[in-house]
Design a protein around this motif. Structure first.
Motif, mmCIF file in Angstrom:
data_model
loop_
_atom_site.group_PDB
_atom_site.id
_atom_site.type_symbol
_atom_site.label_atom_id
_atom_site.label_comp_id
_atom_site.label_asym_id
_atom_site.label_seq_id
_atom_site.Cartn_x
_atom_site.Cartn_y
_atom_site.Cartn_z
ATOM 1 N N VAL A 42 8.581 10.521 4.490
ATOM 2 C CA VAL A 42 8.316 10.255 3.068
ATOM 3 C C VAL A 42 7.872 8.809 2.896
ATOM 4 N N GLY A 43 8.517 7.886 3.631
ATOM 5 C CA GLY A 43 8.091 6.487 3.574
ATOM 6 C C GLY A 43 6.650 6.317 4.032
ATOM 7 N N ALA A 44 6.289 6.993 5.110
ATOM 8 C CA ALA A 44 4.908 6.926 5.594
ATOM 9 C C ALA A 44 3.948 7.498 4.558
ATOM 10 N N ARG A 45 4.387 8.509 3.868
ATOM 11 C CA ARG A 45 3.546 9.125 2.834
ATOM 12 C C ARG A 45 3.269 8.155 1.696
ATOM 13 N N TYR A 46 4.255 7.330 1.346
ATOM 14 C CA TYR A 46 4.057 6.372 0.266
ATOM 15 C C TYR A 46 2.985 5.333 0.591
ATOM 16 N N PHE A 47 2.718 5.088 1.869
ATOM 17 C CA PHE A 47 1.667 4.133 2.213
ATOM 18 C C PHE A 47 0.312 4.573 1.657
ATOM 19 N N SER A 48 0.052 5.862 1.651
ATOM 20 C CA SER A 48 -1.235 6.334 1.128
ATOM 21 C C SER A 48 -1.309 6.221 -0.396
ATOM 22 N N PHE A 49 -0.166 6.151 -1.055
ATOM 23 C CA PHE A 49 -0.172 6.009 -2.512
ATOM 24 C C PHE A 49 -0.796 4.679 -2.923
ATOM 25 N N ARG A 50 -0.710 3.677 -2.052
ATOM 26 C CA ARG A 50 -1.338 2.381 -2.335
ATOM 27 C C ARG A 50 -2.828 2.580 -2.554
ATOM 28 N N THR A 51 -3.447 3.396 -1.721
ATOM 29 C CA THR A 51 -4.880 3.663 -1.846
ATOM 30 C C THR A 51 -5.173 4.527 -3.063
ATOM 31 N N MET A 52 -4.365 5.556 -3.276
ATOM 32 C CA MET A 52 -4.632 6.483 -4.380
ATOM 33 C C MET A 52 -4.427 5.839 -5.746
ATOM 34 N N TYR A 53 -3.390 5.012 -5.876
ATOM 35 C CA TYR A 53 -3.038 4.468 -7.188
ATOM 36 C C TYR A 53 -3.272 2.970 -7.307
ATOM 37 N N ASP A 54 -3.782 2.340 -6.256
ATOM 38 C CA ASP A 54 -4.076 0.905 -6.253
ATOM 39 C C ASP A 54 -2.855 0.087 -6.683
ATOM 40 N N GLU A 55 -1.732 0.381 -6.064
ATOM 41 C CA GLU A 55 -0.470 -0.270 -6.414
ATOM 42 C C GLU A 55 0.243 -0.681 -5.128
ATOM 43 N N VAL A 56 0.369 -1.987 -4.893
ATOM 44 C CA VAL A 56 0.971 -2.531 -3.674
ATOM 45 C C VAL A 56 2.449 -2.165 -3.551
ATOM 46 N N VAL A 57 3.111 -1.921 -4.672
ATOM 47 C CA VAL A 57 4.544 -1.588 -4.662
ATOM 48 C C VAL A 57 4.818 -0.390 -3.758
ATOM 49 N N PHE A 58 3.854 0.516 -3.628
ATOM 50 C CA PHE A 58 4.062 1.694 -2.785
ATOM 51 C C PHE A 58 4.170 1.332 -1.308
ATOM 52 N N TRP A 59 3.507 0.262 -0.876
ATOM 53 C CA TRP A 59 3.666 -0.201 0.506
ATOM 54 C C TRP A 59 5.100 -0.662 0.737
ATOM 55 N N ILE A 60 5.624 -1.392 -0.228
ATOM 56 C CA ILE A 60 6.994 -1.897 -0.107
ATOM 57 C C ILE A 60 7.981 -0.734 -0.088
ATOM 58 N N LEU A 61 7.811 0.208 -1.006
ATOM 59 C CA LEU A 61 8.695 1.376 -1.053
ATOM 60 C C LEU A 61 8.617 2.162 0.256
ATOM 61 N N GLY A 62 7.422 2.394 0.756
ATOM 62 C CA GLY A 62 7.270 3.108 2.025
ATOM 63 C C GLY A 62 7.986 2.399 3.157
ATOM 64 N N GLY A 63 7.855 1.085 3.205
ATOM 65 C CA GLY A 63 8.537 0.312 4.241
ATOM 66 C C GLY A 63 10.045 0.379 4.116
ATOM 67 N N VAL A 64 10.544 0.301 2.887
ATOM 68 C CA VAL A 64 11.993 0.381 2.662
ATOM 69 C C VAL A 64 12.532 1.738 3.114
ATOM 70 N N LEU A 65 11.852 2.817 2.747
ATOM 71 C CA LEU A 65 12.317 4.153 3.144
ATOM 72 C C LEU A 65 12.260 4.335 4.656
ATOM 73 N N MET A 66 11.223 3.799 5.285
ATOM 74 C CA MET A 66 11.136 3.913 6.732
ATOM 75 C C MET A 66 12.236 3.096 7.413
ATOM 76 N N LEU A 67 12.565 1.944 6.861
ATOM 77 C CA LEU A 67 13.664 1.140 7.417
ATOM 78 C C LEU A 67 15.009 1.851 7.258
ATOM 79 N N ILE A 68 15.216 2.472 6.101
ATOM 80 C CA ILE A 68 16.456 3.235 5.898
ATOM 81 C C ILE A 68 16.551 4.357 6.926
ATOM 82 N N GLY A 69 15.457 5.094 7.095
ATOM 83 C CA GLY A 69 15.447 6.195 8.063
ATOM 84 C C GLY A 69 15.651 5.716 9.487
ATOM 85 N N ALA A 70 14.941 4.664 9.867
ATOM 86 C CA ALA A 70 15.079 4.139 11.229
ATOM 87 C C ALA A 70 16.486 3.592 11.452
#
Length: 107
Positions: A42-70
């Motif tokens: 799901v975190g990896a999926r949020y990375f593409s939201f940056r492109t779709m919605y032009d919102e950098v916050v999605f990169w941060i959210l994706g990274g946070v979720l991936m860190l939680i999972g890892a």
């Protein structure tokens, strides 16, 4: 100029469904790793939201979720479900951040 959103959305779904499949397989063989694997997908999926919605916050959210999972994979919490609560809390916090930014832009 080319609209990349449909291509990004298609690859985004492939990542999501692959993550769900991996989590499902892990659920049967290593259940403590299933939710962390899904959090990473799901975190990896949020990375593409940056492109779709032009919102950098999605990169941060994706990274946070991936860190939680890892983190949950490398050092499983003593209480089952802690990673699920952490993922839910992170998504709620980021939802509030996005809502406040959206409201500020509308004014």
């Amino acid at each position: 100029s080319r609209d990349w959103s449909s291509d990004v959305c298609s690859s985004d779904l492939i990542v999501l469904f692959a993550g769900i499949l991996v989590a499902w397989v892990l659920l049967r063989h290593a259940s403590s790793l299933a939710l962390p694997a899904l959090a990473i997908a799901v975190g990896a999926r949020y990375f593409s939201f940056r492109t779709m919605y032009d919102e950098v916050v999605f990169w941060i959210l994706g990274g946070v979720l991936m860190l939680i999972g890892a983190g949950a994979m490398l050092r499983p919490p003593a209480t089952p479900g802690v990673a699920a609560l952490e993922v839910g809390a992170a998504e709620c916090v980021f939802a509030l951040v996005l809502l406040m930014r959206w409201r500020r832009e509308r004014v």
